[in-house]
Design an enzyme around this catalytic site. Structure first.
Site, mmCIF file in Angstrom:
data_model
loop_
_atom_site.group_PDB
_atom_site.id
_atom_site.type_symbol
_atom_site.label_atom_id
_atom_site.label_comp_id
_atom_site.label_asym_id
_atom_site.label_seq_id
_atom_site.Cartn_x
_atom_site.Cartn_y
_atom_site.Cartn_z
ATOM 1 N NE ARG A 78 -3.871 0.257 0.551
ATOM 2 C CZ ARG A 78 -4.933 0.157 -0.311
ATOM 3 N NH1 ARG A 78 -4.974 0.480 -1.306
ATOM 4 N NH2 ARG A 78 -5.733 -0.924 -0.146
ATOM 5 N NE ARG A 133 -3.239 -4.400 -6.871
ATOM 6 C CZ ARG A 133 -4.043 -3.755 -5.946
ATOM 7 N NH1 ARG A 133 -3.692 -2.534 -5.333
ATOM 8 N NH2 ARG A 133 -5.191 -4.442 -5.659
ATOM 9 C CG HIS A 186 -2.663 2.837 -7.783
ATOM 10 N ND1 HIS A 186 -2.637 3.806 -6.652
ATOM 11 C CD2 HIS A 186 -4.061 2.289 -7.866
ATOM 12 C CE1 HIS A 186 -4.051 3.780 -6.270
ATOM 13 N NE2 HIS A 186 -4.685 3.047 -6.871
ATOM 14 C CG ASP A 204 -12.312 5.985 -6.537
ATOM 15 O OD1 ASP A 204 -11.488 6.103 -7.638
ATOM 16 O OD2 ASP A 204 -12.451 4.706 -5.897
ATOM 17 C CD GLU A 231 -4.873 5.749 -9.071
ATOM 18 O OE1 GLU A 231 -5.132 4.746 -9.627
ATOM 19 O OE2 GLU A 231 -5.414 6.253 -7.901
#
Ligand code: BG6
Length: 312
Positions: A76, A102, A172, A216, A275
């Site tokens: 994270r 990832r 990201h 978001d 991102e």
């Protein structure tokens, strides 16, 4: 941790006084880059940049103190590579969000000390029996990281198979900030976006972005440079890009932060994601043998306060 493997990495790709491999958080192997311009840490897990600090600046990227550092789990923070799909899989939500690279371990494929004393590191990953189960295509994905006072990240996806495929993805990028109330994100005024916190409704960005609640958003049809102006840190971070028509802006805010076990409850106050993406309508089709490059260029600078510094 396999010490033989670490020694081999240092022998084959280490650069004296610039680049070395060592055991990082959770025992994961990381490359540590340090040159006269700045420093960076890159994990082989996920091909993920974890830290970037140009000389004279504070840390630019954000990394959660609650993150897992375990193979098979996403890290994270830093710059996770989302690929070959962004967010949920388009048709099968039992597949991992943001694709599978990832959470996999990448290989080191090149390193180089450049003439201007910046440092380049390339990591790569290709299809395997495991990836074929999740996504039945042959590929090579390479991330090329160049560290100077600017961080250049180039993600090259190649179709190495005999049939075309479609992919989406993202760098990201999590940025470290003083506080949401102290930042403004510039570059997307007037841009259409899909609002993920309002049932994906399509809206138009009015003015610059301020973060004051869960955010978001998938900004569409944009190649713009974004700038995070941080008045608390007196810093701006420029995020330029190539090969991307989508920019995603994310801050989970209070409830989502609490719901994520790898994210500290109060950490939404210290981060924002901007991102560099290929997402939503910006899907990439790759014919056999062809390549797509998604590039992000992160450029921190001191924020000049006009009123104080220029006597306005
Ligand atoms: C962002 C998405 O890119 O990533 C969000 O827009 C998502 O919807 C976030 O919550 C984090 O995703 P994850 O899988 O790392 O928790």
């Amino acid at each position: 941790m396999d010490h033989m493997a670490l020694s081999a990495l240092n022998r084959n790709y280490g650069i004296p006084n610039q680049l070395g491999f060592k055991e990082g958080p959770g025992g994961l192997v990381v490359a540590e880059i340090k040159n006269p311009h700045g420093e960076a840490t890159v994990a082989l897990h996920g091909g993920q940049i974890l830290a970037f600090r140009p000389r004279g600046h504070e840390e630019v990227l954000w990394l959660s103190r609650a993150s897992d550092f375990e193979t098979g789990h996403p890290i994270r923070g830093g710059i996770p590579v989302c690929w070959p799909w962004f967010a949920d899989h388009p048709t099968d939500n039992t597949k991992p969000a943001h694709g599978f690279v990832r959470t996999a371990v990448w290989s080191v494929s090149a390193s180089e000390a450049l003439a201007d004393q910046s440092t380049r590191l390339e990591l790569s990953i290709a299809d395997s029996a495991q990836t074929m189960k999740l996504w039945p295509h042959s590929f090579r994905l390479a991330i090329d990281v160049t560290v100077s006072d600017v961080l250049r990240v180039k993600l090259t996806a190649t179709n190495t198979g005999a049939a075309a495929f479609e992919c989406s993805g993202a760098l990201h990028s999590y940025f470290s900030i003083s506080s949401p109330s102290q930042i403004t994100i510039k570059g997307l005024a007037g841009c259409d976006y899909l609002d993920k916190v309002d049932r994906f409704r399509r809206k138009v960005q009015q003015g610059d972005i301020a973060i004051a609640s869960e955010t978001d958003r998938i900004y569409l049809d944009t190649t713009a440079v974004c700038i995070i102006e941080d008045h608390g840190l007196r810093r701006q971070i420029g995020i330029a890009k190539n090969g991307s028509h989508t920019t995603v802006v994310w801050n989970p805010w209070i409830d989502k932060a609490r719901a994520m076990k790898d994210f500290g409850d109060d950490e939404y106050m210290r981060m924002v994601c901007v991102e560099t993406a290929n997402a939503a309508t910006d899907t990439i089709s790759l014919a056999p043998g062809s390549t797509h490059i998604l590039e992000g260029v992160i450029r921190p600078a001191t924020l000049v306060r006009r009123d104080v510094d220029q006597g306005a």
